[in-house]
Design a protein around this motif. Structure first.
Motif, PDB file in Angstrom:
ATOM      1  N   LEU A 120       2.429   1.546  -3.268  1.00  0.00           N
ATOM      2  CA  LEU A 120       1.341   2.046  -4.310  1.00  0.00           C
ATOM      3  C   LEU A 120       1.129   3.534  -4.328  1.00  0.00           C
ATOM      4  O   LEU A 120       0.940   3.994  -5.330  1.00  0.00           O
ATOM      5  CB  LEU A 120      -0.097   1.305  -4.223  1.00  0.00           C
ATOM      6  N   ARG A 121       1.064   3.889  -3.035  1.00  0.00           N
ATOM      7  CA  ARG A 121       0.632   5.427  -2.790  1.00  0.00           C
ATOM      8  C   ARG A 121       1.761   6.277  -3.508  1.00  0.00           C
ATOM      9  O   ARG A 121       1.506   7.128  -4.412  1.00  0.00           O
ATOM     10  CB  ARG A 121       0.596   5.603  -1.567  1.00  0.00           C
ATOM     11  N   VAL A 154       0.836  -1.149   0.053  1.00  0.00           N
ATOM     12  CA  VAL A 154       0.031   0.109   0.169  1.00  0.00           C
ATOM     13  C   VAL A 154       1.033   1.190  -0.114  1.00  0.00           C
ATOM     14  O   VAL A 154       0.669   2.222  -0.753  1.00  0.00           O
ATOM     15  CB  VAL A 154      -1.091  -0.086   1.180  1.00  0.00           C
ATOM     16  N   VAL A 155       1.928   1.150   0.903  1.00  0.00           N
ATOM     17  CA  VAL A 155       2.635   2.373   0.953  1.00  0.00           C
ATOM     18  C   VAL A 155       3.488   2.659  -0.592  1.00  0.00           C
ATOM     19  O   VAL A 155       3.503   3.540  -1.084  1.00  0.00           O
ATOM     20  CB  VAL A 155       3.785   2.009   1.750  1.00  0.00           C
TER      21      VAL A 155
END
Lengths: 244, 976
Positions: A98-99, A95-96
């Motif tokens: 991806l952001r 997620v990190v």
């Protein structure tokens, strides 16, 4: 070698492994950090595959992800500690990353103007994509009413319907991906898309009728063309999308 | 946020804070995204996330990426396409279509087919579409047959099949979606009373019986093929269709479908061994009795949990609570000899129902329905599809053009229209070729993208859209040919099918769909547009030839197809307006171009032009046909188009003699035209036409008023010297003939002619002037005018143009008046020799020819001419009182000349019947005078006198009491 003897080898599967890793990393254990790097960070690459970033940029992202996981900011503790032991460390890493990846893409201007919201974009996309060239010419006479009809139609959708349509049209998400995101079967996702599509078509027709009035010249032709075009154009439009 | 710095490090916000603008709600936190990635978020929370993403591009993108990530990694087989990678050639995707059904999802795949959930945009409902195929043609044909048979069954206990047909070389079956699971699942859940079980089986039995009634054998009846929905059981998967398709993976687990052996012999044994009747297992053709056997095995199994060992064992089975009658009933159905079983499924069902009712009072059936709603049960292993998505080229058009359709068309064309063998084979070959290249191009297009990966998906989409359009064109054309109302003209459409090569030509496909205009093309469009404006002008005010020349020049230099089509259409409209000999040829070419460029608007324009033309040439059948095409295409048009349509409908109604309808249409058109700026230019035409219609109805006042409005409108829109204004002025004069003196008429007409200049022969004024002069007895002057006009017509319009023919007729009349009946006869012979057969003109000319021959003493020749005219009238589908009146009149004169007064009187009476109340008083008077003459010759002077006096009275009533005709009648009376 058993799991007990090699916690790192089964890291992905065990909360205990995460806990161990997180604890090690947060306490500055360089060995633990290296394990994090070699075990979890590679998952960043497939997670970001869709963004089609260059290898060098991916390497950067991995490093920054690691940095964010381990160091935290002045106001927050290291991310990794918040997740330790909850079996979600793998997801957090991705997620990190991806952001980071999404921000890079946005910065590179692969999106419409910054002032436009995704829904503006969606409306634009739907209202141009749904028309035949013939009605596109007609549209110029009624650009305002037309845009407005689409705008209202999109706004009247439920949050979910709108979101699903956005994912599909703007982000080119497949029904599998949309289904996965929502934890529903792909057929359900497909149905949602179909319903949103139908709903937009119906609402646009209705709004146009009421805003332009039946007697207004050209509107009927426009509607006629819509009637026959909406289903097909939309279905043709949806799988393609404009994505990044 | 700190977006200004690069490189990557600067893109990392400290917190997942706000992105663009100031979106509603908070941005998605890492934590939330992690929950999402792990699939632990609630749907409600996701909806909130969507609401936020509506205004936040960053979170919108993150949502999409997490969805992608999750789909990629999901271990859950139900959410992931489980087909192995060898199937990367996807068969059909969401949004593709099977016939008109839009695919939404794939529900399951079986050995030889696949089932989709789909949407029917026409009936706005969701349904299941099963696509099944077999590479064996015989099997394929059987599949289709059975699928179509299924579509005919409407029964509560049979899964409804809405439509069946062929698609992509496979058979598709669009059927209702059943969401209640199947009987097998229900049975497995247990805890059902025997009564509940038997009740559901009775329903299924009724469904089977309904199928048997339709000649369908199920061949694979088993609980899994009985679907449940709200307590109702419905049998599905009939016949070969059910078999080789598989509603889902189950089929492959327990059914067998054999393939032809190596020698190619096809011995299809289908069925599920557990339930299969012995004769079926031996390979005999299954019958309704085999279904009965399978049904019995299924019910026995449902009641006892085991399959019966034999009929005898079944008969001796005893299960607590279950009536023995049930097992005895099943035992009979399980007889090894099919002949020993129940005579029909219905008979067996009756026995079971009796067993149920016997205990009905004792045990009240509990709610069956409530327990039945279960999930769709789609889990499990999906079986790979054996076939490539690029289906074989043959049969892709089956259902549209296949042996069956071909035979249908042939019999229709041969029976209905006496089509010659040569013409039929030409048409059939044309369609065959078209269908073949369609299939070929489609196959290649698919291979290009899906197999060779040389062409992008989006281009494939366009190619498929292109092909789809052409398939529809073919379909529609064939439908037209098969239509009962088809008139013959539509056969030509076969030769005008839209060009297929466009779909094969990548650049054309791209341009066709997206229409990207280059600068050069844009210029061409502009030039064409100018030429069109010029042409429209030419049609209104004259000057057609220069317009034609400039279009021809443009056509030379235009490369862009849509523009070419546009120019061709304009050219065709000009020629049609000119009633040119090449008009229909040019029209056909232009129509073809318009169809090829898929330009519906252009097609409409051309269709309208040809209706006008056909009305003008009195080809009313064809005009009516094209009018219906136009009407369908333009039913919701507004403004100018709507006015044009109203006018065309009026013209057609008028040509057909429906004057009141014509007036209504015109008045409606006038209202529309006044309300629309663009349509105001048509006002003069509407008024002018209205004047004509009023005149034909004998309302001279109204006719004059309307025509004056026409003159005013034309003068305002196009100028006093325009052809339109002059034509309406001419009309006005012709309507005023009976109320104005001849000097006024002559003066007015000469003024019109002077104003018209080079257009004089197109105004109609010269024709009218000649007529007036003829009536005035100034035949020599009339002859001079008519002869000049006739010369102009021959040189400008050609010898066979209707106007030329008509002018020859006028010259002939002048010659008759000048006493040159032989010259007149020669002129008329020329006129009637024209190959163009316009019935109205021909009838008039033949009547005149008859007169001339009669005057020249050739009574037999006169008779021959009249008979030819009679034939034309007889061949005309509608009754034409005016033609008939003229011919009866002439017949009466001929019989009088032949000395047969009785026959003459009869003819005059008919002429009278055709004119009274329909034609002007003078026509009635002429017929009465003829009758009077015949009666006198027949020795009935009193009756003759009475008729003559009535004729005179009629003329007096019409203020026509001192016309030459009245004087002639007075002379007649005086002779007595």
């Amino acid at each position: 070698m058993s799991a007990a003897e090699d916690p790192v080898g089964t890291l992905a599967a065990l909360d205990a492994g995460e806990l161990w890793l997180a604890a090690g990393c947060s306490s500055g254990d360089r060995w633990a950090t290296r394990e994090l790097e070699s075990t979890l960070l590679p998952a960043v690459v497939p997670a970001l595959a869709h963004l089609r970033l260059e290898a060098a940029v991916l390497e950067d992202i991995k490093q920054i992800t690691l940095q964010r996981l381990l160091t935290g900011s002045p106001n927050t503790s290291a991310k990794i500690l918040e997740y330790a032991g909850r079996g979600r460390l793998r997801a957090l890493v991705k997620v990190v990353a991806l952001r980071l990846g999404v921000d890079i893409i946005r910065r590179r201007g692969r999106e419409p103007t910054e002032s436009a919201t995704p829904d503006d974009w969606l409306v634009e996309r739907l209202s141009t994509g749904m028309l035949s060239p013939e009605s596109r010419a007609m549209k110029t006479e009624h650009t305002h009413a037309f845009k407005e009809a689409f705008g209202v139609a999109v706004q009247e959708l439920s949050d979910r319907a709108r979101g699903v349509l956005r994912l599909h049209v703007l982000h080119q998400c497949t029904i599998d991906e949309i289904g996965a995101l929502h934890g529903v079967h792909r057929s359900t996702a497909a149905r949602w898309i179909a319903e949103a599509r139908d709903s937009i078509g119906n609402r646009v027709r209705r709004h146009l009728r009421s805003s332009l009035g039946l007697t207004s010249q050209g509107v009927e032709s426009l509607l006629e063309s819509l009637d026959s075009q909406v289903e097909l154009s939309l279905s043709r439009l949806l799988p393609r999308g404009l994505g990044s | 946020m700190n977006g200004e710095h690069d490189p990557v490090t600067s893109t990392v916000p400290d917190t997942p804070g706000p992105a663009v603008g100031d979106p509603a709600g908070d941005c998605l936190s890492d934590e939330q995204l992690v929950e999402l990635a792990c699939g632990t978020s609630s749907l409600g929370w996701l909806d909130q996330a969507h609401a936020h993403a509506a205004t936040c591009t960053r979170c919108a993108a993150l949502l999409a990426e997490v969805g992608r990530m999750r789909a990629r990694e999901s271990p859950d087989p139900t959410t992931v396409d489980a087909r192995p990678p060898s199937l990367s050639l996807r068969p059909l995707a969401v949004g593709d279509r099977i016939a008109r059904f839009v695919i939404e999802d794939e529900l399951g795949a079986g050995g030889m087919g696949v089932v989709y959930s789909a949407y029917d945009p026409i009936l706005d409902r969701r349904l299941a579409v099963k696509l099944v195929g077999d590479h064996r043609r015989s099997e394929q044909a059987r599949l289709l047959r059975e699928a179509q048979a299924m579509a005919r069954i409407e029964h509560d206990n049979v899964v409804r099949v809405f439509e069946a047909g062929e698609f992509d070389g496979k058979v598709f079956i669009a059927m209702e979606v059943m969401e209640g699971g199947d009987l097998r699942q229900w049975i497995r859940r247990g805890e059902h009373s025997w009564r509940q079980i038997v009740e559901l089986f009775v329903q299924a039995g009724r469904g089977l019986d309904a199928a048997h009634e339709h000649g369908l054998v199920h061949r694979d009846f088993k609980p899994a093929n009985v679907l449940l929905d709200g307590g109702r059981a419905r049998v599905s998967d009939f016949g070969a269709v059910g078999f080789i398709s598989g509603r889902d993976h189950r089929i492959t687990s327990d059914a067998i479908v054999d393939e032809p052996d190596a020698g190619g012999a096809v011995t299809t044994i289908v069925g599920t061994p557990r339930y299969m009747a012995p004769e079926q297992a031996r390979g005999d053709t299954p019958t309704a009795a085999s279904d009965q056997y399978s049904f019995a095995v299924s019910l026995y199994e449902a009641l006892t949990g085991q399959v019966p060992e034999s009929s005898a064992q079944c008969g001796s089975t005893a299960v607590a609570g279950v009536p023995r009658a049930v097992f005895r009933c099943l035992a009979r159905a399980l007889a090894p000899d099919p002949g020993a079983r129940h005579p029909t499924m219905a008979a067996m069902v009756v026995v079971l129902e009796r067993a149920l009712s016997r205990r009905a009072r004792r045990i009240r059936a509990s709610l069956v329905g409530g327990a039945l709603v279960v999930g769709l049960g789609l889990g499990g292993i999906l079986v790979p599809l054996p076939s490539s998505p690029c289906a074989s080229p043959e049969d892709e058009l089956s259902g549209v053009w296949d042996a069956q359709r071909r035979a249908e068309l042939q019999s229709r064309l041969a029976d209905g229209r006496q089509l010659g063998d040569a013409e039929w084979s030409r048409i059939a070959r044309t369609i065959d070729d078209y269908a073949e290249s369609w299939g070929h191009i489609r196959h290649e297009a698919c291979l290009d993208t899906r197999v060779r990966a040389e062409v992008s998906e989006s281009v494939l989409d366009r190619r498929m859209a292109c092909l789809d359009e052409r398939r529809i064109a073919l379909e529609e054309t064939l439908a037209l040919l098969l239509d009962d109302r088809a008139s013959g003209r539509e056969l030509e459409l076969v030769y005008e099918l839209p060009d297929l090569s466009v779909c094969d030509d990548l650049s054309a496909v791209v341009s066709d769909v997206a229409l990207p205009l280059t600068e050069e093309h844009r210029e061409e469009v502009e030039r064409a547009e100018r030429a069109r404006a010029q042409a429209d002008l030419a049609l209104i005010v004259g000057g057609v030839d220069p317009a034609l020349e400039s279009i021809d020049a443009l056509l030379e230099s235009t490369s862009w197809q849509p523009t070419q089509a546009y120019l061709l259409a304009t050219r065709a409209r000009l020629l049609l307006g000119q009633k040119s000999q090449q008009a229909l040829h040019a029209w056909r070419g232009a129509y073809e171009a318009a169809v090829r460029s898929r330009d519906a608007e252009l097609q409409l324009l051309l269709e309208m032009a040809v209706v006008d033309y056909l009305i003008g040439t009195n080809e009313l059948d064809d005009a009516g046909f094209w009018m219906s095409v136009v009407g369908a295409r333009a039913r919701r048009k507004q403004g100018k188009r709507a006015v044009q349509l109203a006018r065309m409908r009026a013209s057609l109604a008028r040509a057909e003699g429906h004057l009141a309808a014509a007036r209504d249409e015109l008045e409606a058109g006038i209202v529309l035209a006044k309300a629309s700026d663009s349509a105001k230019v048509l006002l003069d035409v509407l008024y002018g036409d209205l004047g004509g219609v009023e005149m034909e109805q004998g309302n001279t006042e109204e006719a004059l008023a309307a025509t004056e409005l026409a003159v005013a409108a034309a003068t305002e829109a196009y100028g006093a010297g325009s052809l339109r204004a002059l034509r309406w002025r001419t009309n006005l004069v012709s309507m005023s003939l009976s109320r104005r003196d001849s000097s006024w008429v002559e003066r007015e007409l000469r003024e019109i002619l002077a104003t018209a200049g080079s257009l004089q022969y197109e105004t109609g004024a010269s024709q009218l002037l000649a007529m007036v002069l003829r009536i005035e007895g100034r035949a020599r002057e009339a002859y001079a005018i008519d002869e000049a006009r006739s010369d102009w017509c021959v040189s400008r319009l050609g010898p066979t143009h209707p106007q030329t023919v008509e002018s020859l007729g006028s010259v002939a009349r002048d010659l008759m008046l000048l006493g040159d009946t032989e010259g007149a006869e020669a002129m008329l012979e020329r006129a009637v020799a024209a190959p163009r057969d316009v019935p109205g003109v021909s009838v008039q000319l033949l009547a005149d020819l008859s007169y001339a021959r009669r005057e020249n003493g050739d009574l037999e020749g006169a008779d021959e001419a009249l008979s030819r005219a009679d034939d034309i009238v007889a061949a005309s589908p509608e009754s034409r009182p005016r033609w008939e009146a003229a011919l009866h009149q002439e017949r009466g004169m001929l019989e009088l000349a032949r000395g047969r007064p009785r026959l003459a009187a009869e003819a005059f009476r008919r002429a009278l019947a055709a004119t009274v109340g329909r034609a002007p008083p003078a026509h009635v008077a002429v017929a009465r005078l003829g009758l009077a003459r015949a009666l006198r010759s027949d020795g009935q002077p009193e009756q003759a006198r009475a008729e003559a006096q009535r004729a005179l009275a009629g003329l007096a009533d019409a203020d026509d009491g001192d016309s030459p005709l009245a004087r002639e009648i007075l002379d007649f009376l005086g002779e007595q």
